[in-house]
Design a protein around this motif. Sequence first.
Motif, PDB file in Angstrom:
ATOM      1  N   GLN A 217       0.821  -1.206   0.000  1.00 43.42           N
ATOM      2  CA  GLN A 217       0.000   0.000   0.000  1.00 43.42           C
ATOM      3  C   GLN A 217       0.857   1.259   0.000  1.00 43.42           C
ATOM      4  OE1 GLN A 217      -3.462   0.137  -0.204  1.00 43.42           O
ATOM      5  NE2 GLN A 217      -3.048   2.316  -0.546  1.00 43.42           N
ATOM      6  N   GLN A 218       1.978   1.226   0.708  1.00 40.52           N
ATOM      7  CA  GLN A 218       2.850   2.398   0.764  1.00 40.52           C
ATOM      8  C   GLN A 218       3.422   2.717  -0.613  1.00 40.52           C
ATOM      9  OE1 GLN A 218       5.961   2.166   3.685  1.00 40.52           O
ATOM     10  NE2 GLN A 218       6.943   4.054   3.009  1.00 40.52           N
ATOM     11  N   LEU A 219       3.841   1.672  -1.320  1.00 40.98           N
ATOM     12  CA  LEU A 219       4.384   1.897  -2.656  1.00 40.98           C
ATOM     13  C   LEU A 219       3.283   2.302  -3.629  1.00 40.98           C
ATOM     14  CD1 LEU A 219       7.016  -0.979  -2.909  1.00 40.98           C
ATOM     15  CD2 LEU A 219       7.380   1.431  -2.354  1.00 40.98           C
ATOM     16  N   ALA A 220       2.093   1.726  -3.471  1.00 38.52           N
ATOM     17  CA  ALA A 220       0.975   2.120  -4.328  1.00 38.52           C
ATOM     18  C   ALA A 220       0.671   3.609  -4.171  1.00 38.52           C
ATOM     19  CB  ALA A 220      -0.262   1.285  -3.998  1.00 38.52           C
ATOM     20  N   SER A 221       0.793   4.099  -2.948  1.00 41.51           N
ATOM     21  CA  SER A 221       0.505   5.510  -2.701  1.00 41.51           C
ATOM     22  C   SER A 221       1.543   6.423  -3.337  1.00 41.51           C
ATOM     23  CB  SER A 221       0.421   5.776  -1.195  1.00 41.51           C
ATOM     24  OG  SER A 221       1.668   5.577  -0.567  1.00 41.51           O
TER      25      SER A 221
END
Length: 240
Positions: A217-221
Amino acid sequence: MPLTDQTAPAGSEVLRLQQVDKTFNAGTPLASQVLHDINLRLCRGELAALIGPSGSGKSTLLNLIGLLDTPSSGELYLLGQPTRNSDDATRTALRNQAIGFVFQFHHLISAFSVLENVLMPLMIHHGKPSRAERQLALELLAEVGLADLAERRPTQISGGQQQRVAIARALVTRPPLLLADEPTGNLDSRSAQGIFELFRRVNQQLGCAILVVTHDQQLASSCQRIIQLSDGHIVADGPS
């Protein structure tokens, strides 16, 4: 900068899925609909993440977008060309022209140098690369920070560096669409962040559309846009 490309204006449509469904074993008691009424559009210059739990349909959707499979209904347009009823030769030619692939496992060939691995898509298509193509490959390696490793073998560089080679290889044909399937899944957090920073730079300089499948999720953001799948439906699609 070497990656600058003016072959299509930023914002021009690269990909469009219109009411796409995918059912496996259609017409049998084992029929299973995996994707439902998918409507999706990607344009030059977009960096989007595709997220969702295991079993949500991400891999199936990516296979459709990559022209590795066909919708059961609806239409998928790539560079404005409808593809659902295209024959294999047409689909292969369009895939080679329009799409670069980066996978979780980089699939580099250990018998060849880093430079030769980057050149491999061109060598497969038309044999010995030209001087201009070798220069492009070297510029791409410089852009991903590996100019001094061009003559190394893949086994002589780190996992993060190998993934950077795979990204350079995916870009050597100058595709308008780059698909990345869990590209940081085998990397530590620092290397993963470096790969995403590279995607952002490539996106800005080359202007291709990039779709990244990730569980992180952090990388997606870090992407401009997040597309969320659940049970084969797009349940959210908007800015990160």
